[in-house]
Design a protein around this motif. Structure first.
Motif, PDB file in Angstrom:
ATOM      1  N   PHE A  29      -6.096  -7.486  13.820  1.00 34.05           N
ATOM      2  CA  PHE A  29      -6.387  -6.190  13.186  1.00 34.05           C
ATOM      3  C   PHE A  29      -5.997  -5.996  11.916  1.00 34.05           C
ATOM      4  CE2 PHE A  29      -6.033  -1.631  12.880  1.00 34.05           C
ATOM      5  CZ  PHE A  29      -7.235  -1.344  12.842  1.00 34.05           C
ATOM      6  N   ILE A  30      -4.595  -5.922  11.821  1.00 33.62           N
ATOM      7  CA  ILE A  30      -3.796  -5.680  10.720  1.00 33.62           C
ATOM      8  C   ILE A  30      -3.909  -6.380   9.197  1.00 33.62           C
ATOM      9  CG2 ILE A  30      -1.558  -5.479   9.742  1.00 33.62           C
ATOM     10  CD1 ILE A  30      -2.326  -3.108  11.299  1.00 33.62           C
ATOM     11  N   LYS A  31      -4.232  -7.558   9.585  1.00 31.91           N
ATOM     12  CA  LYS A  31      -4.491  -8.503   8.404  1.00 31.91           C
ATOM     13  C   LYS A  31      -5.907  -8.034   7.714  1.00 31.91           C
ATOM     14  CE  LYS A  31      -1.986 -12.895   9.223  1.00 31.91           C
ATOM     15  NZ  LYS A  31      -1.902 -14.134   9.593  1.00 31.91           N
ATOM     16  N   GLU A  32      -6.945  -7.645   8.451  1.00 29.55           N
ATOM     17  CA  GLU A  32      -7.992  -7.410   8.000  1.00 29.55           C
ATOM     18  C   GLU A  32      -8.315  -6.020   7.716  1.00 29.55           C
ATOM     19  OE1 GLU A  32     -12.855  -6.891   9.826  1.00 29.55           O
ATOM     20  OE2 GLU A  32     -11.286  -8.066  11.098  1.00 29.55           O
ATOM     21  N   ASN A  33      -7.661  -4.989   8.189  1.00 31.33           N
ATOM     22  CA  ASN A  33      -7.630  -3.469   7.903  1.00 31.33           C
ATOM     23  C   ASN A  33      -6.663  -2.861   7.270  1.00 31.33           C
ATOM     24  OD1 ASN A  33     -10.168  -2.608   9.667  1.00 31.33           O
ATOM     25  ND2 ASN A  33      -9.147  -3.792  10.986  1.00 31.33           N
ATOM     26  N   TYR A  34      -5.228  -3.360   7.240  1.00 30.51           N
ATOM     27  CA  TYR A  34      -4.274  -3.018   6.416  1.00 30.51           C
ATOM     28  C   TYR A  34      -4.623  -2.901   5.000  1.00 30.51           C
ATOM     29  CZ  TYR A  34       0.445  -1.269   5.413  1.00 30.51           C
ATOM     30  OH  TYR A  34       1.481  -0.710   4.827  1.00 30.51           O
ATOM     31  N   PRO A  35      -5.176  -4.097   4.136  1.00 26.16           N
ATOM     32  CA  PRO A  35      -5.426  -3.891   2.554  1.00 26.16           C
ATOM     33  C   PRO A  35      -6.564  -3.073   2.319  1.00 26.16           C
ATOM     34  CG  PRO A  35      -5.286  -6.240   3.542  1.00 26.16           C
ATOM     35  CD  PRO A  35      -5.289  -5.529   4.943  1.00 26.16           C
ATOM     36  N   LEU A  36      -7.277  -2.334   3.431  1.00 22.31           N
ATOM     37  CA  LEU A  36      -8.306  -1.314   3.343  1.00 22.31           C
ATOM     38  C   LEU A  36      -7.793  -0.066   3.161  1.00 22.31           C
ATOM     39  CD1 LEU A  36     -11.109  -2.978   5.348  1.00 22.31           C
ATOM     40  CD2 LEU A  36     -10.613  -3.181   2.998  1.00 22.31           C
ATOM     41  N   ALA A  37      -6.547   0.401   3.457  1.00 21.43           N
ATOM     42  CA  ALA A  37      -6.058   1.606   3.472  1.00 21.43           C
ATOM     43  C   ALA A  37      -5.824   1.963   2.037  1.00 21.43           C
ATOM     44  CB  ALA A  37      -4.695   1.623   4.233  1.00 21.43           C
ATOM     45  N   GLU A  38      -5.725   3.390   1.958  1.00 26.83           N
ATOM     46  CA  GLU A  38      -5.497   4.015   0.598  1.00 26.83           C
ATOM     47  C   GLU A  38      -3.862   3.586   0.032  1.00 26.83           C
ATOM     48  OE1 GLU A  38      -5.546   8.594  -1.356  1.00 26.83           O
ATOM     49  OE2 GLU A  38      -6.096   8.109   0.280  1.00 26.83           O
ATOM     50  N   ASN A  39      -3.795   3.289  -1.084  1.00 24.17           N
ATOM     51  CA  ASN A  39      -2.527   3.248  -1.752  1.00 24.17           C
ATOM     52  C   ASN A  39      -1.847   4.519  -2.253  1.00 24.17           C
ATOM     53  OD1 ASN A  39      -0.240   2.535  -3.391  1.00 24.17           O
ATOM     54  ND2 ASN A  39      -1.210   0.576  -3.892  1.00 24.17           N
ATOM     55  N   ILE A  40      -1.120   5.222  -1.321  1.00 25.54           N
ATOM     56  CA  ILE A  40      -0.401   6.322  -1.321  1.00 25.54           C
ATOM     57  C   ILE A  40       0.913   6.541  -0.874  1.00 25.54           C
ATOM     58  CG2 ILE A  40      -1.634   7.430   0.639  1.00 25.54           C
ATOM     59  CD1 ILE A  40      -2.089   9.923  -0.858  1.00 25.54           C
ATOM     60  N   SER A  41       1.711   7.431  -1.409  1.00 27.92           N
ATOM     61  CA  SER A  41       3.000   7.631  -0.784  1.00 27.92           C
ATOM     62  C   SER A  41       2.849   8.579   0.256  1.00 27.92           C
ATOM     63  CB  SER A  41       4.030   8.194  -1.864  1.00 27.92           C
ATOM     64  OG  SER A  41       3.791   9.386  -2.274  1.00 27.92           O
ATOM     65  N   VAL A  42       3.892   8.840   1.254  1.00 26.81           N
ATOM     66  CA  VAL A  42       4.061   9.590   2.376  1.00 26.81           C
ATOM     67  C   VAL A  42       4.071  11.098   1.858  1.00 26.81           C
ATOM     68  CG1 VAL A  42       6.589   9.707   2.825  1.00 26.81           C
ATOM     69  CG2 VAL A  42       4.858  10.184   4.492  1.00 26.81           C
ATOM     70  N   GLY A  84      -7.415   0.419  15.571  1.00 28.56           N
ATOM     71  CA  GLY A  84      -6.530  -0.833  16.299  1.00 28.56           C
ATOM     72  C   GLY A  84      -5.342  -0.142  17.243  1.00 28.56           C
ATOM     73  N   TYR A  85      -5.496   1.032  17.712  1.00 25.76           N
ATOM     74  CA  TYR A  85      -4.306   1.366  18.614  1.00 25.76           C
ATOM     75  C   TYR A  85      -4.252   0.570  19.947  1.00 25.76           C
ATOM     76  CZ  TYR A  85      -1.400   4.754  21.120  1.00 25.76           C
ATOM     77  OH  TYR A  85      -0.307   5.176  21.683  1.00 25.76           O
ATOM     78  N   ASP A  86      -5.338   0.274  20.286  1.00 27.25           N
ATOM     79  CA  ASP A  86      -5.213  -0.803  21.622  1.00 27.25           C
ATOM     80  C   ASP A  86      -4.568  -2.034  21.458  1.00 27.25           C
ATOM     81  OD1 ASP A  86      -6.290   1.356  23.158  1.00 27.25           O
ATOM     82  OD2 ASP A  86      -8.448   0.675  23.097  1.00 27.25           O
ATOM     83  N   ASP A  87      -4.907  -2.525  20.049  1.00 28.59           N
ATOM     84  CA  ASP A  87      -4.135  -3.761  20.067  1.00 28.59           C
ATOM     85  C   ASP A  87      -2.880  -3.867  19.514  1.00 28.59           C
ATOM     86  OD1 ASP A  87      -6.830  -4.921  20.317  1.00 28.59           O
ATOM     87  OD2 ASP A  87      -7.317  -4.641  18.180  1.00 28.59           O
ATOM     88  N   TYR A  88      -2.445  -2.772  19.179  1.00 28.78           N
ATOM     89  CA  TYR A  88      -0.950  -2.496  18.705  1.00 28.78           C
ATOM     90  C   TYR A  88       0.176  -3.080  20.110  1.00 28.78           C
ATOM     91  CZ  TYR A  88      -2.629   0.018  14.761  1.00 28.78           C
ATOM     92  OH  TYR A  88      -3.361   0.606  13.814  1.00 28.78           O
ATOM     93  N   VAL A 100      -8.870  10.296   7.396  1.00 24.67           N
ATOM     94  CA  VAL A 100      -9.568   9.082   7.046  1.00 24.67           C
ATOM     95  C   VAL A 100      -8.680   7.671   7.536  1.00 24.67           C
ATOM     96  CG1 VAL A 100     -10.932   7.264   5.439  1.00 24.67           C
ATOM     97  CG2 VAL A 100     -11.322   9.720   5.649  1.00 24.67           C
ATOM     98  N   MET A 101      -7.514   8.003   6.808  1.00 22.46           N
ATOM     99  CA  MET A 101      -6.375   6.919   7.032  1.00 22.46           C
ATOM    100  C   MET A 101      -6.115   6.897   8.598  1.00 22.46           C
ATOM    101  SD  MET A 101      -2.625   6.545   5.538  1.00 22.46           S
ATOM    102  CE  MET A 101      -3.193   6.465   3.635  1.00 22.46           C
ATOM    103  N   PHE A 102      -5.986   8.127   9.329  1.00 22.98           N
ATOM    104  CA  PHE A 102      -5.587   8.259  10.736  1.00 22.98           C
ATOM    105  C   PHE A 102      -6.541   7.488  11.468  1.00 22.98           C
ATOM    106  CE2 PHE A 102      -5.716  10.181  14.782  1.00 22.98           C
ATOM    107  CZ  PHE A 102      -4.266  10.074  15.105  1.00 22.98           C
ATOM    108  N   ARG A 107       0.768  -1.236  -0.091  1.00 22.31           N
ATOM    109  CA  ARG A 107      -0.090   0.148   0.062  1.00 22.31           C
ATOM    110  C   ARG A 107       0.789   1.160   0.067  1.00 22.31           C
ATOM    111  NH1 ARG A 107      -3.064  -2.668  -1.806  1.00 22.31           N
ATOM    112  NH2 ARG A 107      -5.096  -3.432  -1.147  1.00 22.31           N
ATOM    113  N   ASN A 108       2.007   1.251  -0.563  1.00 15.41           N
ATOM    114  CA  ASN A 108       2.944   2.380  -0.452  1.00 15.41           C
ATOM    115  C   ASN A 108       3.374   2.619   0.698  1.00 15.41           C
ATOM    116  OD1 ASN A 108       4.321   4.692  -1.888  1.00 15.41           O
ATOM    117  ND2 ASN A 108       2.934   4.522  -3.522  1.00 15.41           N
TER     118      ASN A 108
END
Length: 342
Positions: A228-241, A216-220, A208-210, A79-80
């Motif tokens: 949490f990451i397996k389910e939610n990371y792929p849903l994040a926007e593909n964008i460079s910093v 998932g902050y409590d789970d980190y 939105v990304m934040f 996801r960049n």
């Protein structure tokens, strides 16, 4: 950051085994090993996190045996750079909300490591005092069209310069103007900031990304993080910093670096850094007989004998069941070739 594929270094760099895990320079160390060693001169080894795709986890552990599993941040999807930096920053905040951090690619070539550490310390000190985002810029040596550029304020006489704007990869004429104006630097993609500053920027410019990652902050840093990451990371926007926050923020500064740097993004950039013969040919892992051959890069497996007559400015790479013979002038198109082969 060690999750890229490096497709312009095909056929050596592949999806299964990307360039950061190869000894591209023939030094005996892979690029990620050299990066880890360099950073550990100024950062405690246990504080270095490796962000990579989950399929490379075992390779990282093998090449960096001193690293613990919890130091490897696994991405279930590509996801960049913005999502992985935000994710890592939130994990670091839970460990130390006052942390200052550097984001560094794992596949760059840096020669003067003493100067690198000095520049990094300068940047750390600056970002510890100020609520700013910082990048390290490289003094251009020629009008390169393969890099992005950073324009800084000409009137700023301080060692650290205020960034006016980021500029995309230019054409040759534009790159020449950048060089002549003397207030442009190459964008090396090395960033320094406090955790607080970068998270404030994400919250302002990518709400939105934040919010998505904050769920998932409590789970980190717990056993629940992976699910949490397996389910939610792929849903994040593909964008460079760069697009996500740096081009929008007004508190961005650049430190002109005093070390030699190369992003090792193409065979041509690798050619620049290798030892060469009297005809400017660079050879890696091969025995050669060359006639009327100049400006080539030749790489083979197992010290294969390579005989060449009449080639100038070519990439010749023999790897397993693939032989690449390609003009260096068209090296940016190798990425397209890889896509066609897929």
């Amino acid at each position: 950051m060690a999750g890229g594929v490096g497709s312009r270094f095909w056929p050596v760099s592949t999806t299964d085994f990307p360039k950061q895990f190869h000894d591209m320079l023939g030094t005996g160390d892979t690029l990620i090993q050299k990066t880890f060693t360099r950073l550990s001169q100024i950062i405690p080894k246990e504080n270095i996190l490796i962000l990579t795709n989950e399929v490379y986890n075992d390779i990282v552990l093998k090449q960096l045996p001193m690293v613990k599993q919890e130091q490897i941040i696994l991405e279930p999807a590509m996801r960049n750079t913005a999502p992985c930096i935000l994710y890592a920053s939130l994990k670091i905040k839970k460990q130390n909300p006052d942390a200052v951090m550097v984001v560094a690619p794992s596949d760059h070539w840096i020669e003067d490591e003493v100067q690198f550490c000095a520049n990094l310390q300068h940047a750390f000190d600056f970002c510890e005092r100020e609520d700013n985002l910082m990048t390290l810029g490289i003094l251009p040596t020629f009008p390169n069209t393969g890099y992005g550029y950073i324009e800084f304020d000409k009137l700023d006489s301080r060692p650290v310069k205020k960034v006016k704007q980021f500029r995309e990869k230019p054409d040759y004429a534009t790159a020449r103007k950048f060089i002549q104006s003397r207030n442009f630097l190459w964008n090396a993609g090395i960033f320094v900031w406090s955790v607080k500053s970068v998270l404030n920027a994400f919250q302002e410019f990518q709400p939105v990304m934040f919010d998505h990652f904050m769920k998932g902050y409590d789970d980190y840093n717990t056993s629940k993080e992976s699910d949490f990451i397996k389910e939610n990371y792929p849903l994040a926007e593909n964008i460079s910093v760069d697009y996500a926050i740096l081009e929008k923020a007004q508190n961005v500064f650049v430190l002109p670096a005093t070390f030699d740097w190369n992003d090792l993004g193409t065979w041509g950039s690798l050619h620049e850094k290798l030892d060469k013969d009297e005809n400017n040919n660079a050879v890696v892992n091969a025995r050669v007989l060359l006639e009327n051959a100049s400006n080539n890069i030749i790489r083979a497996e197992g010290k294969k004998l390579v005989v060449i007559d009449g080639l100038d400015d070519y990439i010749i790479v023999d790897k397993d069941d693939t032989l690449l013979i390609y003009p260096k002038s068209k090296e940016q198109e190798i990425k397209t070739i890889v896509s066609k082969l897929k």
